[in-house]
Design an enzyme around this catalytic site. Structure first.
Site, mmCIF file in Angstrom:
data_model
loop_
_atom_site.group_PDB
_atom_site.id
_atom_site.type_symbol
_atom_site.label_atom_id
_atom_site.label_comp_id
_atom_site.label_asym_id
_atom_site.label_seq_id
_atom_site.Cartn_x
_atom_site.Cartn_y
_atom_site.Cartn_z
ATOM 1 N N GLY A 44 0.819 -1.228 0.000
ATOM 2 C CA GLY A 44 0.000 0.000 0.000
ATOM 3 C C GLY A 44 0.845 1.267 0.000
ATOM 4 O O GLY A 44 2.079 1.221 -0.047
ATOM 5 N N SER B 2 -2.158 -10.409 -3.396
ATOM 6 C CA SER B 2 -0.724 -10.180 -3.638
ATOM 7 C C SER B 2 0.136 -11.365 -3.210
ATOM 8 O O SER B 2 1.263 -11.518 -3.698
ATOM 9 C CB SER B 2 -0.246 -8.958 -2.853
ATOM 10 O OG SER B 2 -1.040 -7.847 -3.143
ATOM 11 N N CYS C 131 -2.517 10.864 10.461
ATOM 12 C CA CYS C 131 -1.625 11.780 9.748
ATOM 13 C C CYS C 131 -1.988 13.255 9.954
ATOM 14 O O CYS C 131 -1.143 14.138 9.780
ATOM 15 C CB CYS C 131 -1.609 11.441 8.261
ATOM 16 S SG CYS C 131 -3.238 11.116 7.576
ATOM 17 N N SER D 81 -2.984 11.649 -1.081
ATOM 18 C CA SER D 81 -2.265 10.408 -0.728
ATOM 19 C C SER D 81 -2.669 9.900 0.655
ATOM 20 O O SER D 81 -2.409 8.754 0.999
ATOM 21 C CB SER D 81 -0.754 10.605 -0.794
ATOM 22 O OG SER D 81 -0.349 11.610 0.106
ATOM 23 N N GLY D 82 -3.323 10.747 1.439
ATOM 24 C CA GLY D 82 -3.810 10.336 2.756
ATOM 25 C C GLY D 82 -4.940 9.329 2.666
ATOM 26 O O GLY D 82 -5.279 8.674 3.650
ATOM 27 N N GLU E 275 -12.516 11.316 10.554
ATOM 28 C CA GLU E 275 -11.236 12.018 10.747
ATOM 29 C C GLU E 275 -11.298 13.049 11.888
ATOM 30 O O GLU E 275 -10.398 13.135 12.710
ATOM 31 C CB GLU E 275 -10.860 12.713 9.428
ATOM 32 C CG GLU E 275 -9.429 13.193 9.360
ATOM 33 C CD GLU E 275 -8.447 12.102 8.929
ATOM 34 O OE1 GLU E 275 -8.810 10.911 8.968
ATOM 35 O OE2 GLU E 275 -7.319 12.445 8.575
ATOM 36 N N ARG F 273 -10.558 17.451 2.259
ATOM 37 C CA ARG F 273 -9.629 16.846 1.287
ATOM 38 C C ARG F 273 -9.436 17.829 0.146
ATOM 39 O O ARG F 273 -10.417 18.380 -0.376
ATOM 40 C CB ARG F 273 -10.227 15.540 0.760
ATOM 41 C CG ARG F 273 -9.311 14.778 -0.166
ATOM 42 C CD ARG F 273 -8.229 13.994 0.548
ATOM 43 N NE ARG F 273 -8.728 12.902 1.356
ATOM 44 C CZ ARG F 273 -8.038 12.330 2.337
ATOM 45 N NH1 ARG F 273 -6.836 12.755 2.656
ATOM 46 N NH2 ARG F 273 -8.564 11.336 3.033
ATOM 47 N N HIS G 73 -0.260 17.462 4.605
ATOM 48 C CA HIS G 73 -1.491 18.004 5.182
ATOM 49 C C HIS G 73 -1.184 19.390 5.767
ATOM 50 O O HIS G 73 -0.293 19.540 6.612
ATOM 51 C CB HIS G 73 -2.018 17.084 6.291
ATOM 52 C CG HIS G 73 -2.530 15.761 5.803
ATOM 53 N ND1 HIS G 73 -2.672 15.440 4.475
ATOM 54 C CD2 HIS G 73 -2.982 14.683 6.500
ATOM 55 C CE1 HIS G 73 -3.174 14.214 4.370
ATOM 56 N NE2 HIS G 73 -3.362 13.731 5.581
ATOM 57 N N ASN H 62 2.165 13.603 5.252
ATOM 58 C CA ASN H 62 1.228 12.605 5.779
ATOM 59 C C ASN H 62 1.689 11.162 5.683
ATOM 60 O O ASN H 62 1.395 10.362 6.563
ATOM 61 C CB ASN H 62 -0.143 12.750 5.117
ATOM 62 C CG ASN H 62 -0.081 12.754 3.618
ATOM 63 O OD1 ASN H 62 0.492 13.667 3.035
ATOM 64 N ND2 ASN H 62 -0.649 11.746 2.988
#
Ligand SMILES: NC(=O)c1ccc[n+]([C@@H]2O[C@H](COP(=O)([O-])OP(=O)(O)OC[C@H]3O[C@@H](n4cnc5c(N)ncnc54)[C@H](OP(=O)(O)O)[C@@H]3O)[C@@H](O)[C@H]2O)c1
Length: 352
Positions: A13, A40, A151, A181-182, A204, A237, A244, A329
């Protein structure tokens, strides 16, 4: 010194890739085992992982096999495992690994607020690590779980800790502008975020409010008494790749001026700096004087992505002061944070 072999749960990830990258050439740890989902498992890392970092995939990692995240009691998986699993599975998998004797250094939110699990920022509350003793007795585990904050929490808590120590915190308001990307990979669909701001990130705001109080809480009699200041978070976002950014207002218990805040931030050093831990930034907080900084595009990589960058410090007509803080983050807010936690644990003798 012989390096300690480590594993990564969720190695394919966004955060897992950061672990693989940050652990390349680490002076104490080396990656020996990788885990991800059954989709995977059985593949080489290079085939299982859609590598999204600018740094090339480390040569050694390319050839490692990816395994299912099944705890094993036979010692085939290193004792120390970094964890960056999807939160849907992280709770149970981390518990199974801790039960099997692993030290799980986790990024996921599942166990952060458990009373016996340390939620750590080594510069802020290294003493909370002692909670693992209660954890071992209470749960009958041979191993343990240690966590780092969300983050968004990390930049806020890093900026607040020196203020709390010097002046006492009374009230905190934070509005975030959080990078895509968070949300992991592939994350937010392009058509939802391009040219847009999304004023909702599930769970969040509650995480930021609760975690900040736990991080700045006091450890006494084997439990953390949360900080008593009020925190209100609003999370958004935005169309930024990494970093961030947070607009923060605070009121303090004792009298201070803008220059006093800047002085305590610039002087802030803590245990990771004193011990020279390998991933510790020299300056955990960097204050910029320019009127339009910090900006993620220019400042996110400050101190290899491990510093909190602060700017625009000024009086606030509602609370007392306001400022902007920026934190990377997936580094300081995730893989770098966990790595520093493991380095703190090693320096305290928990990994011997
Ligand atoms: N991104 C950030 O900035 C950030 C910051 C702080 C904390 N976190 C937390 O860190 C964790 C990982 O975030 P991320 O952004 O890296 O997410 P991500 O890119 O979606 O990666 C998730 C990882 O979990 C693995 N996984 C999914 N289902 C699984 C299963 N059933 N069994 C075993 N492995 C499974 C995936 O493996 P496959 O590739 O095989 O599916 C992948 O390796 C999350 O809990 C997140 O909340 C993220």
């Amino acid at each position: 010194m012989k390096k300690l072999e480590v594993g990564i749960l969720g190695a394919t990830g966004m955060v897992g890739q950061r672990f693989v990258s940050l652990l390349e050439n680490h002076p104490w740890f080396e990656v020996a085992w990788l885990g991800a989902s059954d989709k995977s498992a059985g593949k080489k890392y290079v085939d299982a992982c859609h590598w999204r970092l600018r740094e090339p995939m480390p040569e050694k990692a390319r050839h490692l096999s990816v395994h299912e995240c099944q705890a094993d009691h036979a010692g085939r998986i290193p004792q120390l495992v970094f964890a960056s699993l999807d939160s849907k599975v992280a709770g149970e998998v981390e518990k199974a690994f801790a039960q099997a004797g692993h030290v799980v250094v986790s990024n996921s939110s599942n166990h952060r607020m458990d009373a016996d699990v340390p939620l750590l920022i080594p510069e802020v509350n290294p003493d909370h690590l002692a909670l693992v003793r209660t954890q071992g007795h209470g749960r009958g585990w041979k191993g343990m779980i240690v966590t780092n904050p969300n983050c968004t929490t990390v930049g806020l808590a890093m900026s607040l800790a020196p203020l709390d120590r010097a002046f006492g915190l009374e009230k905190v308001m934070m509005t975030s502008m959080q990078a895509v990307s968070g949300a992991g990979y592939p994350g937010v669909p392009t058509l939802d975020i391009m040219g847009n701001v999304i004023p909702y990130i599930s769970g969040e705001e509650e995480k930021v409010e609760r975690e900040t109080q736990k991080l700045l809480g006091k450890l006494a009699d084997g439990r953390v008494r949360p900080g008593e200041f009020a925190v209100s978070a609003q999370c958004n976002r935005v169309f930024v790749e990494d970093g961030h950014t947070e607009s923060i207002s605070v009121s303090l218990q004792s009298k201070a001026a803008v220059e006093d805040l800047v002085k305590v931030w610039r002087a802030f050093r803590a245990l990771p700096q004193e011990r020279g831990l390998p991933s510790a930034p020299k300056h955990p907080i960097v204050v910029r004087d320019e009127r339009d900084r910090p900006q993620p595009k220019f400042d996110v990589a400050t101190e290899n992505g491990m510093a909190t960058v602060i700017g625009r410090v000024r009086p606030c007509p509602v609370l007392q002061f306001k400022y902007t803080a920026l934190s990377h983050n997936t580094i300081r807010g995730a893989a770098g944070a966990a790595l520093l936690n493991a380095e703190l644990m090693k320096s305290e003798g928990y990994l011997d």
